[in-house]
Design a protein around this motif. Structure first.
Motif, short mmCIF file in Angstrom:
data_model
loop_
_atom_site.label_atom_id
_atom_site.label_comp_id
_atom_site.label_asym_id
_atom_site.label_seq_id
_atom_site.Cartn_x
_atom_site.Cartn_y
_atom_site.Cartn_z
N TYR A 162 41.21 0.72 53.06
CA TYR A 162 39.83 1.11 53.32
C TYR A 162 38.84 0.56 52.30
CZ TYR A 162 40.90 4.16 49.34
OH TYR A 162 41.01 4.62 47.84
N ARG A 184 33.74 4.22 62.55
CA ARG A 184 34.37 5.63 62.13
C ARG A 184 34.35 5.79 60.73
NH1 ARG A 184 39.81 7.86 64.59
NH2 ARG A 184 39.53 10.06 63.38
N TYR A 187 35.38 8.40 57.33
CA TYR A 187 36.22 9.48 57.11
C TYR A 187 35.32 10.01 55.78
CZ TYR A 187 39.97 7.23 59.92
OH TYR A 187 40.48 7.09 60.60
N ILE A 244 36.15 11.97 52.39
CA ILE A 244 37.22 12.37 51.29
C ILE A 244 36.57 13.30 50.26
CG2 ILE A 244 38.92 11.21 49.92
CD1 ILE A 244 39.21 10.77 52.75
N VAL A 248 41.38 15.00 52.48
CA VAL A 248 40.57 14.71 53.55
C VAL A 248 39.76 15.77 54.16
CG1 VAL A 248 40.56 13.43 55.88
CG2 VAL A 248 42.22 13.00 54.28
N ASP A 278 37.27 15.42 56.53
CA ASP A 278 36.66 15.09 57.94
C ASP A 278 37.37 13.81 58.40
OD1 ASP A 278 35.57 14.36 60.60
OD2 ASP A 278 33.68 15.44 60.04
N TYR A 279 38.23 13.66 59.39
CA TYR A 279 38.97 12.48 59.91
C TYR A 279 37.94 11.69 60.57
CZ TYR A 279 43.57 14.30 58.25
OH TYR A 279 44.48 14.34 57.32
N GLY A 280 36.69 11.71 60.56
CA GLY A 280 35.71 10.65 60.97
C GLY A 280 34.93 11.03 62.16
N ARG A 330 34.58 6.77 53.36
CA ARG A 330 35.47 5.59 53.66
C ARG A 330 35.44 4.91 55.12
NH1 ARG A 330 40.68 7.18 50.40
NH2 ARG A 330 39.92 7.71 48.41
N ASP A 359 37.88 2.09 57.27
CA ASP A 359 39.18 1.31 57.49
C ASP A 359 38.90 -0.10 57.41
OD1 ASP A 359 40.85 3.37 57.91
OD2 ASP A 359 40.74 3.86 59.97
#
Length: 77
Positions: free
Chosen positions: A5, A23, A25, A27, A37, A39-41, A67, A69
């Protein structure tokens, strides 16, 4: 294939992610080698020097890490 990431720290990085509809994320660092985490995105809808809006929620920039990917092909490296 190696999965890693990139942390978005600067306005230009946040702008590029928003423009590219990447997308992101959210953290929350909890200490050495520990993160949560939040929010996952989602895509960046808005950002300012103080906050970032992702999927309708605002996050304070100095309290969270943002972050994206980055995938690298191990055969090419």
């Amino acid at each position: 294939m190696k999965h890693t990431y990139k942390v978005l720290k600067w306005d230009i990085e946040l702008f590029a992610a928003a423009l590219g509809q990447v997308r992101v994320y959210v953290i929350q660092p909890l200490g050495e080698n520990w993160v949560s985490v939040i929010d996952y995105g989602g895509t960046i809808e808005k950002f300012s020097p103080d906050s970032v809006k992702i999927a309708g929620a605002y996050y304070i920039r100095n309290q969270f890490e943002f972050r994206v990917d980055v995938k690298k092909d191990s055969a090419g490296m």
